[in-house]
Write an enzyme that holds these catalytic residues in place. Sequence first.
Site, mmCIF file in Angstrom:
data_model
loop_
_atom_site.group_PDB
_atom_site.id
_atom_site.type_symbol
_atom_site.label_atom_id
_atom_site.label_comp_id
_atom_site.label_asym_id
_atom_site.label_seq_id
_atom_site.Cartn_x
_atom_site.Cartn_y
_atom_site.Cartn_z
ATOM 1 N N SER A 94 0.794 -1.235 0.000
ATOM 2 C CA SER A 94 0.000 0.000 0.000
ATOM 3 C C SER A 94 0.823 1.280 0.000
ATOM 4 O O SER A 94 0.251 2.370 -0.101
ATOM 5 C CB SER A 94 -0.956 0.007 1.192
ATOM 6 O OG SER A 94 -2.036 -0.882 0.961
ATOM 7 N N LYS A 97 0.072 3.589 -2.778
ATOM 8 C CA LYS A 97 -1.036 4.546 -2.714
ATOM 9 C C LYS A 97 -0.537 5.988 -2.691
ATOM 10 O O LYS A 97 -1.297 6.923 -2.977
ATOM 11 C CB LYS A 97 -1.910 4.263 -1.489
ATOM 12 C CG LYS A 97 -2.749 2.985 -1.593
ATOM 13 C CD LYS A 97 -3.612 2.803 -0.362
ATOM 14 C CE LYS A 97 -4.612 1.666 -0.507
ATOM 15 N NZ LYS A 97 -4.030 0.323 -0.395
ATOM 16 N N SER A 152 -6.072 2.577 4.736
ATOM 17 C CA SER A 152 -5.509 1.936 3.554
ATOM 18 C C SER A 152 -6.605 1.211 2.772
ATOM 19 O O SER A 152 -6.395 0.123 2.231
ATOM 20 C CB SER A 152 -4.394 0.948 3.949
ATOM 21 O OG SER A 152 -3.484 0.771 2.895
#
Length: 314
Positions: A94, A97, A152
């Site tokens: 993640s 991101k 997340s």
Amino acid sequence: MGTDAASTRTTGTLTAIAVAGALIALLAPAYATSTPQGRAAPELSTTDTAARAGTRHAAAPPGGLTARAWTLTDAETGRVLAAKEAHRQLAPASTLKTLFALTVLPKFPADMVRTVTAADLKGVGEGSSLVGIKKGQRYKVADLWRGVFLRSGNDAVHVLANMNGGWRATAQEMQLKARSLGAQDTVVKTPDGYDAPGQVSSASDLALFARKGLENADFAKYCATVRASFPGGSRGPYDIVNTNRMLSGTKGVPRYPGVIGVKNGFTSKAGNTLIAAAKRDGRTLVATVLAPSKKKNAVYKEAATLLSWGFNAN
């Protein structure tokens, strides 16, 4: 006569050495100079990094780090203070991101409202981290970004990606964004960082994404938010807490002094990943740690070790 000749030979030798040394100094590249496209040439060990960075950074980097790759970077200048395999391509989880936010966040105003459809949530990966987006529920864009940064939430990423033209189009746009920034190690397959064949990034690229993100006031605000209220439909709003333990000070990890974000991640393929930024005495440092040992909280402890070394020894 013999003494004068010897003296002349000695003087000539010393002069030649001095001239040769000057030529070498002129021709050798400075360590801190970046190569085109942001690539570092050729990879240095952590010891070399400290030794060649000048007297201000002469202290050896901390030992005992287990991560497969890591970097410590000055956020303002981009100077790498120390690194291990900075351009090694690894699964980012993640932390990717951050690139998603760089690409999409500027496009939609925070107060814009989206009513979520079934199509928005289609394809969310099995076992994904979720913030709890519900079909038919209305969410402000600001809510969706808090879902991305705090929890997340891959469901929130899917909604925002659909708003941006779709999953594949967003991944392609992220790839172009990475290259435009000079990030050459990143290959984007999924906007949320969910494991996919061929999807990789590097400690160097991820540090770059964090640095660029922190220049955006909204990015900086979201990634530094510890707790927020999230819309819950008929059940009413509920609290969400940032999963970055270095920021939230949860689950046995003390809040790091001066921490300002940025993003953590985990998948079975990537292991634990983390980009952590902290500010102290007017300096902001960014530590990126990829795939440390599986010991509890290792990714946070190693990032804290790097940041503390950077602030104290540099």
